[in-house]
Design a protein around this motif. Structure first.
Motif, mmCIF file in Angstrom:
data_model
loop_
_atom_site.group_PDB
_atom_site.id
_atom_site.type_symbol
_atom_site.label_atom_id
_atom_site.label_comp_id
_atom_site.label_asym_id
_atom_site.label_seq_id
_atom_site.Cartn_x
_atom_site.Cartn_y
_atom_site.Cartn_z
ATOM 1 N N ARG A 248 61.598 -18.253 18.081
ATOM 2 C CA ARG A 248 60.312 -18.732 18.560
ATOM 3 C C ARG A 248 60.325 -18.765 20.078
ATOM 4 N NH1 ARG A 248 62.030 -21.153 13.979
ATOM 5 N NH2 ARG A 248 60.529 -21.403 12.281
ATOM 6 N N ASN A 251 55.852 -20.920 25.937
ATOM 7 C CA ASN A 251 55.430 -20.640 27.313
ATOM 8 C C ASN A 251 55.639 -21.878 28.179
ATOM 9 O OD1 ASN A 251 52.653 -22.113 27.929
ATOM 10 N ND2 ASN A 251 52.562 -21.423 25.797
ATOM 11 N N THR A 257 54.010 -22.321 21.166
ATOM 12 C CA THR A 257 54.567 -21.056 20.687
ATOM 13 C C THR A 257 53.637 -19.899 21.030
ATOM 14 O OG1 THR A 257 55.591 -22.237 18.841
ATOM 15 C CG2 THR A 257 55.487 -19.845 18.688
ATOM 16 N N VAL A 258 54.174 -18.870 21.661
ATOM 17 C CA VAL A 258 53.395 -17.676 21.972
ATOM 18 C C VAL A 258 53.828 -16.489 21.124
ATOM 19 C CG1 VAL A 258 52.886 -18.392 24.334
ATOM 20 C CG2 VAL A 258 54.949 -17.061 23.875
ATOM 21 N N ALA A 259 54.988 -16.576 20.494
ATOM 22 C CA ALA A 259 55.459 -15.478 19.639
ATOM 23 C C ALA A 259 56.520 -15.994 18.688
ATOM 24 C CB ALA A 259 56.011 -14.339 20.485
ATOM 25 N N GLU A 260 56.576 -15.381 17.509
ATOM 26 C CA GLU A 260 57.617 -15.664 16.524
ATOM 27 C C GLU A 260 58.157 -14.335 16.009
ATOM 28 O OE1 GLU A 260 56.752 -18.332 13.395
ATOM 29 O OE2 GLU A 260 55.875 -19.882 14.692
ATOM 30 N N PHE A 261 59.470 -14.207 15.940
ATOM 31 C CA PHE A 261 60.101 -12.970 15.509
ATOM 32 C C PHE A 261 60.968 -13.241 14.283
ATOM 33 C CE2 PHE A 261 59.572 -12.619 20.145
ATOM 34 C CZ PHE A 261 58.716 -11.515 20.192
#
Length: 350
Positions: A248, A251, A257-261
């Motif tokens: 996670r 910013n 959260t700006v992105a989850e991989f």
């Protein structure tokens, strides 16, 4: 990719200097320093006991050897082989040692985390820091080397102390809202301090240097928590690797959260990713007569090929939860220098 001949080492103690010009490896009670280009030995240092820890100074001028069983540290100079230093903790014992960013101070941790001692290589002065907490990452320096943040445990509460590295004076002390603090990490710009809880509590806390809590982030509950944390070089993003095999990214403005991989074991399409497979290729000698130089180049070479066939199935390992440190979760996070890319490694995948 070419490989050199193998060299003897003890306890996997092989360290590359920060400047990239030297490589040091320990063999029992000896420390060997080689030039990287030629791999020729330029210095051999003899220590008092079997070496258990090796660490280069940030400026690559010194190298220290920790002998925890004996409770002492020896420091060697690369530029002046005649110069040497011995640090003895005596009855206090020794469990850890590290360099300060200025490469002129050595920090040692006594047995049972009773204290941290700061030893000066310039004027031989000694400073003591009490109550360090036993954690995976108990202390961290700002990138400019001006401040040190130390995790402490006082009166059954987790605390953070901030010191000035010029004279090791305490300038700020504050409590943190963790149940069992596991680690701390400064942002590269020094404006935020990341604090995370033990693996039993998945919690991230962000503090300013003066102790103000900027944000608290809890991705999930009632499961193993945070394993790895990494700031982007610009301090704009904070990557969090957890035991649920996800990454996670937060910013630095809202700390949201700006992105989850995710790390799927099967990849069906190549539209959004490129997959490489390492292939090994052995060199062939032209005739049976060869020199020593030919022998050194006979070692296998490797290259990376783009995988075209779909789907791609990645081998996974079932974690043994009955053993310590199971192969599970995100164990490696690393940002590119331009903040555009993030490398991750899932411990459950081969």
């Amino acid at each position: 990719m070419n490989f050199s001949d193998s060299f003897k080492q003890t306890n996997s103690l092989c360290r590359l200097s920060a400047c990239g010009e030297f490589v040091a490896n320990a063999v029992s009670f000896r420390l060997l320093v080689r030039e990287v280009k030629s791999l020729q030995i330029i210095q051999i240092y003899t220590c008092l006991d079997t070496v258990q820890h090796v660490e280069w100074s940030p400026d690559s001028c010194f190298i220290l050897c920790g002998m925890f069983k004996r409770g002492c540290v020896q420091v060697w100079s690369i530029e002046n082989p005649e110069w040497k230093c011995k640090i003895d903790e005596g009855s206090a014992g020794l469990i850890d040692v590290c360099w300060s960013p200025d490469s002129r101070h050595v920090l040692t941790t006594a047995d049972f985390n009773l204290r941290i001692t700061v030893w000066s290589l310039v004027n031989k002065s000694v400073s003591y820091i009490k109550y360090p907490k036993k954690a995976s990452k108990v202390l961290d320096f700002t990138e400019d080397g001006k401040y040190l943040a130390l995790a402490e445990r006082r009166d059954c509460k987790d605390c953070i102390s901030v010191f000035v590295c010029s004279d090791w004076e305490l300038i700020k002390h504050f409590e943190v809202a963790t149940n069992d603090l596991a680690g701390i990490c400064w942002s590269p710009d020094g404006r935020a301090l990341c604090v995370w809880d033990s693996l039993l509590d998945c919690k991230i806390l962000l503090y300013s240097p003066d102790g103000l809590c900027l944000s608290s982030y809890v991705p999930y509950q009632h499961a193993l928590g945070i394993k790895t944390v990494a700031w982007s070089p610009s301090s704009q993003f904070l990557a969090i690797g957890c035991y649920d095999e996800q990454v996670r990214v937060l910013n630095h403005i809202t700390w949201k959260t700006v992105a989850e991989f995710h790390h799927p074991a099967s990849i069906e399409s190549q539209d959004t990713q490129i997959i490489y497979r390492e292939a090994e290729k052995k060199l062939q000698l032209r005739d049976q007569r060869f020199s020593l130089q030919d022998i050194s180049t006979k070692c296998p070479q490797s290259k990376y090929e783009v995988v075209e066939e779909m789907p791609v199935h990645i081998k996974t390992v079932k974690a043994d939860t009955e053993t310590a440190n199971p192969k599970l979760g995100i164990g490696v996070l690393s940002w590119s220098s331009d903040n555009k890319y993030l490398v991750t490694r899932n411990g459950a995948m081969k």
